[in-house]
Write an enzyme that holds these catalytic residues in place. Structure first.
Site, PDB file in Angstrom:
ATOM      1  N   GLY A   1    -122.646 -26.791 -24.429  1.00  0.00           N
ATOM      2  CA  GLY A   1    -124.037 -26.919 -24.013  1.00  0.00           C
ATOM      3  C   GLY A   1    -124.601 -25.578 -23.602  1.00  0.00           C
ATOM      4  O   GLY A   1    -125.684 -25.187 -24.036  1.00  0.00           O
TER       5      GLY A   1
ATOM      6  N   MET B   1    -123.353 -21.592 -21.255  1.00  0.00           N
ATOM      7  CA  MET B   1    -122.259 -20.826 -20.666  1.00  0.00           C
ATOM      8  C   MET B   1    -122.765 -19.889 -19.584  1.00  0.00           C
ATOM      9  O   MET B   1    -123.762 -19.193 -19.769  1.00  0.00           O
ATOM     10  CB  MET B   1    -121.562 -20.049 -21.801  1.00  0.00           C
ATOM     11  CG  MET B   1    -120.435 -19.154 -21.341  1.00  0.00           C
ATOM     12  SD  MET B   1    -119.094 -20.129 -20.572  1.00  0.00           S
ATOM     13  CE  MET B   1    -118.463 -18.885 -19.444  1.00  0.00           C
ATOM     14  N   GLU B   2    -122.032 -19.873 -18.457  1.00  0.00           N
ATOM     15  CA  GLU B   2    -122.491 -19.227 -17.235  1.00  0.00           C
ATOM     16  C   GLU B   2    -122.139 -17.753 -17.114  1.00  0.00           C
ATOM     17  O   GLU B   2    -121.997 -17.250 -15.990  1.00  0.00           O
ATOM     18  CB  GLU B   2    -121.915 -19.976 -16.036  1.00  0.00           C
ATOM     19  CG  GLU B   2    -120.394 -19.791 -15.812  1.00  0.00           C
ATOM     20  CD  GLU B   2    -119.524 -20.918 -16.356  1.00  0.00           C
ATOM     21  OE1 GLU B   2    -119.975 -21.631 -17.272  1.00  0.00           O
ATOM     22  OE2 GLU B   2    -118.395 -21.081 -15.869  1.00  0.00           O
TER      23      GLU B   2
ATOM     24  N   GLU C   1    -125.564 -24.142 -14.932  1.00  0.00           N
ATOM     25  CA  GLU C   1    -125.091 -22.780 -15.253  1.00  0.00           C
ATOM     26  C   GLU C   1    -125.504 -21.801 -14.159  1.00  0.00           C
ATOM     27  O   GLU C   1    -124.745 -20.910 -13.792  1.00  0.00           O
ATOM     28  CB  GLU C   1    -125.610 -22.320 -16.613  1.00  0.00           C
ATOM     29  CG  GLU C   1    -125.285 -23.256 -17.783  1.00  0.00           C
ATOM     30  CD  GLU C   1    -123.826 -23.638 -17.903  1.00  0.00           C
ATOM     31  OE1 GLU C   1    -122.958 -22.858 -17.475  1.00  0.00           O
ATOM     32  OE2 GLU C   1    -123.556 -24.749 -18.413  1.00  0.00           O
TER      33      GLU C   1
ATOM     34  N   HIS D   1    -123.213 -21.996 -11.178  1.00  0.00           N
ATOM     35  CA  HIS D   1    -121.918 -21.347 -11.416  1.00  0.00           C
ATOM     36  C   HIS D   1    -121.912 -19.915 -10.897  1.00  0.00           C
ATOM     37  O   HIS D   1    -120.841 -19.349 -10.692  1.00  0.00           O
ATOM     38  CB  HIS D   1    -121.602 -21.317 -12.915  1.00  0.00           C
ATOM     39  CG  HIS D   1    -120.817 -22.497 -13.413  1.00  0.00           C
ATOM     40  ND1 HIS D   1    -119.729 -23.015 -12.757  1.00  0.00           N
ATOM     41  CD2 HIS D   1    -120.956 -23.247 -14.540  1.00  0.00           C
ATOM     42  CE1 HIS D   1    -119.226 -24.027 -13.458  1.00  0.00           C
ATOM     43  NE2 HIS D   1    -119.954 -24.184 -14.534  1.00  0.00           N
TER      44      HIS D   1
HETATM   45 ZN   LIG Z   1    -119.810 -25.618 -16.079  1.00  0.00          ZN
END
Ligand SMILES: [Zn+2]
Length: 884
Positions: free
Chosen positions: A284, A286-287, A321, A324
């Site tokens: 979905g 990415m952090e 995200e 995070h």
């Molecule tokens: Zn996550």
């Protein structure tokens, strides 16, 4: 214990023994084998010469001995499909390096060295979409979990933290925008139409958080002033033409930043926060520190092309995200077994955020529905694992609903037991004690224990035991005392035959039948196998409402009369419990029908009870439509299947549709009136507008089951009148399931209207692939040949085949053709994109819980996949565990 049991030996499986070129069994990685890395890498500097089909990387590592680890003179650097072009130690090119499998090993005599490695990669040929890859003419990265090793040789593990300096150089016309983590510190021209940029990230991070983007992008720019008064530049980067669809994402980002300050005291820590939208993406989003990379699905929205669900998804994923940045980036994981440390906690944070931004009860119900339809089946199947797994072959397979969603539920239980304020003391202590570290789940539990003042000794079992606990509930009444008898059992799961009782916090209330009131909610914790709790002051037997707000992720088995459930469905002041009473009413009725234990009279009585409850929900003027819409949703087919030891998907479908048809016919006038009323509501994006659209879709679905001709007319009219995607898609979904000429017309219209918009065309595939239409199997086969279909784009693959795995008449066709279709897909996709291929194994892996005829066909397809001469680690592990 060993949940990922050693896969079947060749003797156990003759086809495998005959497979000619089977690579060596992928090694089993165990949590108990963790050892710190012998070297530290405090500084990394990366120099990229960018090209779509050839990128050259010079990586310079400052390495020094790790005093906390067992010494070794060998520096082992992970690689994947890489070979070193050049290796330099302390300024001298060396030839004494060695390859061990995919890893590069360099012998280092001293305490501290500078190691330089040059690699060359072909991003355009990287169809796995892990590492650095090309997508529509741009370059981008995905490194979690083990993608960085596809860019350069590195100790690619989350406990090696480094500060990164990144220099990128490439043709300016092709890559006018150059982004990486941290802050941009310099840019310049390099001659021959090339340019360069340098980015520094001052915060030490593991390699999985590295990111780079180079391409022709435009930004929606804004800013946010943090609680301490620092101004942060925000950018959401997309292709030219998509810019006007980024407004909601930007609002969501600013809300997230503010919410994390207010709710968890977390402030952003760089001058810049960038998000890039990419159309080819396995996940979905990415952090990556300061440079989040997102699937376009979770960025782009306007009312014409995105549904209310899409809007909510964007807000949730942007929040997730962003959160995070603290729960994942500032405090990261020691090893991948601790994945739930960052994911479970961050999912809980994004759930609380979405609840605060919208409707708290509706959000809770939606989260529980996801847990029950995805995680419960996982927890009762061959792939069951604790939220902190003990072993794996391929870590990509553990990005699961168990680690994420059950992980969030486990942390939510701590919050429930402590209360939000004490829980916050615990999380403050966690962030303060582990900032800049790679931590473990145990570190988190200890911080909550100390900060919140809880005893979590026994609670730790939630981290090590798999399986959904079953709680049996019996309420007795005598004199003025109500006695609640509770017992629990955690079912056996692979590798864990015997379980211990776990602490289960249950919110409950006892209602007076006459007044419809209760004397306050209580929290009891069931911590033994069997326990009783007594409540006095009840002259007559009260009605029990239990596991309110879904305080524990368990299945409740209770004896309650239909009339009690009808009472709770109408009166319970806990919205979740009210929803639950409706679900229970239906689940029991369906289970009775499917087991054949109901005679005609009992069947009619069950239906009448459900009909009464539905009529009450439809007539209740106090309810808002968002909540009304939830109460009208029947339990899903997978959840119903979970209630049975062995399920017949066709029978479940038939009975569930039968009940829908009965409700649609019996309450035709009410549903039609609801649809008419909601159609008059203004199409706003607030709760009232969303609620109206939701009940419209529900009303159409019931009418379609009961009075299909009338529903087809209404759906076609709704489709034509729609000024938003929620209404248009809702109408089209109804039509796609019906045999009516309008089906063809509207599907064609939808396609032409949105041709060229990839995200909407994904919906067009998904609507057809999830339909109740009898020929869904043939339709999916035909759609796979459509010029817009490609195996190379994960969104497209998921949009066609994932919904299909939920179709009783398609995937579960008695001929086995549906199973074959998915097995063929896995085999075709595995060489291209193993991560996405492996995600299609679990639907076939449920064979043990399906009736014998189909189970044999499903198993046969798994065996056929297992016998393929070359399988990725991802698919191999999932298939062997599913057969195991
Ligand atoms: Zn996550």
């Amino acid at each position: 214990m060993d949940i990922a049991r050693t896969p079947a030996t060749p003797d156990g499986n003759p086809e495998m023994a005959d497979a000619p070129h089977r690579p060596a069994e992928p090694p089993l990685i165990r949590r108990e084998d963790y050892k710190p890395f012998p070297w530290r890498v405090p500084e990394v500097s990366l120099d990229f010469r960018l090209g779509l089909s050839k990128t050259r990387i010079r990586s310079t590592l400052l390495v020094e001995r790790n005093p906390d680890a067992e010494g070794s003179t060998v520096l082992r650097l992970n690689g994947d499909e890489l070979s070193p072009v050049e290796v330099v130690v302390d300024g001298q090119a060396i030839n004494s390096w060695a390859m061990d499998g995919d890893d590069l090993c360099v012998t280092l005599p001293g305490e501290r060295h500078e190691v330089e490695i040059v690699t060359e990669i072909d991003p355009a040929a990287n169809s796995k979409l892990m590492g650095l890859y090309a997508s529509n003419g741009m370059l981008c990265t995905q490194c979690e979990a083990e993608g960085f090793r596809r860019i350069t040789f590195f100790p690619d593990r989350p406990d090696v933290l480094s500060t990164y300096k990144v220099r990128m150089e490439g043709p300016k016309d092709q890559f006018p925008v150059l982004l990486s983590n941290g802050n941009e510190v310099a840019t310049g021209e390099a001659g021959d139409g090339a340019h360069w940029a340098e980015w520094h990230d001052p915060w030490p991070k593991p390699s999985y958080l590295f990111a780079l983007v180079a391409g022709d992008l435009v930004a929606n720019r804004d800013s946010f002033t943090t609680m301490s008064g620092r101004k942060v530049d925000l950018g959401i980067w997309v292709r030219d033409g998509d810019l006007e669809r980024t407004g909601h994402a930007m609002e969501s980002l600013k809300h997230s930043m503010k919410w994390d300050e207010d709710t968890f005291g977390r402030e952003y820590d760089l001058d810049t926060f960038n998000i890039v939208a990419v159309s080819d993406f396995n996940m979905g989003a990415m952090e990556n520190k300061g440079l989040n990379i997102f699937n376009t699905k979770y960025i782009l929205a306007d009312t014409e092309t995105a549904t209310d669900g899409d809007y909510d998804g964007i807000e949730a994923v942007i929040g997730h995200e962003y959160f995070h940045n603290w729960s994942g980036d500032r405090v990261t994981c020691r090893d991948w077994f601790q994945l739930s440390l960052k994911e479970g906690f961050t999912v809980l944070r994004d759930q609380l955020f979405s609840a605060d931004m919208g409707s708290e009860p509706v959000k809770r119900i939606e989260d529980v529905r996801v847990l029950r339809s995805v995680q419960f089946p996982e927890d009762s199947g061959p792939l069951a694992h604790p939220i902190r797994p003990d072993s794996y072959q391929e870590i990509s397979n553990f990005y699961t609903a168990t680690v994420y969603n059950k992980g969030a539920e486990v942390i939510r239980m701590m919050r429930t037991m402590a209360g939000p304020e004490r829980f916050r003391k615990g999380t403050d202590l966690y962030f303060a004690s582990h900032d800049g570290e790679a931590a473990t789940c145990e570190d988190f539990v200890q911080a909550i224990e100390q900060g919140a003042g809880l005893d979590l000794e026994q609670f730790r079992l939630w981290y090590s035991q798999a399986g959904t606990p079953k709680v049996s509930v019996m309420l007795e009444h005598s004199g003025d005392t109500a006695t609640l008898n509770l017992s629990q059992a955690v079912p056996p799961t692979p590798g864990q035959p015997d379980k211990k009782p776990m602490p289960i916090p249950l919110r409950l209330a006892l209602f007076d039948r006459e007044t419809g009131q209760h004397h306050g909610e209580q929290l009891v914790t069931l911590s033994k196998a069997q326990q009783s709790f007594s409540f006095t002051g009840f002259a007559s037997p009260p009605v029990l409402s239990i596991n309110r707000d879904f305080s524990a992720p368990v299945s409740i088995e209770r004896e309650a009369a239909n009339e009690d459930l009808v009472f709770l469905a109408a009166h319970d002041d806990d919205p979740f419990a009210r929803y639950e009473a409706m679900q229970d009413l239906v689940v029991r009725h369906m289970c009775g029908l499917l087991s054949g234990s109901l005679d005609d009279q009992a069947r009619d009585a069950g239906r009448e009870a459900i009909g009464t409850a539905f009529a009450a929900v439809l007539a209740d003027g106090q309810l808002d439509d968002l909540m009304r819409g939830e109460l009208l949703i029947l339990p899903g087919e997978t959840y119903l299947a979970e209630q049975m030891l062995v399920a017949d998907p066709a029978a479940i479908r038939a009975e569930r549709e039968g009940l829908k048809a009965w409700l649609g016919t019996t309450l035709e006038g009410e549903f039609a009136a609801l649809h008419a009323r909601a159609s008059k509501a203004p199409s706003t994006r607030d709760a009232a507008g969303k609620g109206a659209r939701k009940v419209k879709a529900q009303a159409l679905a019931y009418l379609a089951a009961g009075v299909p001709e009338r529903a087809a007319e209404m759906a076609a009219a709704q489709y034509d009148a729609a000024d938003n995607m929620t209404d248009r898609q809702g109408a089209l979904m109804v039509l796609a399931s019906l045999q009516t000429p309008e089906r063809t017309h509207k599907l064609l219209d939808f396609y032409h209207r949105f041709q060229g918009n990839a995200l909407v065309i994904d919906k067009w595939f998904a609507i057809q692939a999830s339909s109740l239409h009898p020929s869904v199997l043939e339709q999916v086969k035909a759609l796979a040949e459509h010029p817009d279909f490609t195996l190379k784009n994960p969104n497209r693959v998921r949009s066609l085949y994932m919904p299909f795995t939920g179709t009783a008449q398609g995937f579960h066709a008695a001929s086995g053709e549906g199973y074959r279709l998915i097995a063929d897909l896995i085999l075709a996709l595995d060489p291209l994109n193993p991560q996405t291929a492996a995600r299609f194994v679990p639907p076939l892996g449920r064979w043990r819980r399906i009736e014998a005829g189909r189970a044999m066909l499903m198993r046969g397809e798994l065996e056929r996949i297992a016998a393929a001469p070359k399988l990725s680690r991802d698919t191999y592990e999932q298939v062997t565990r599913s057969l195991g």
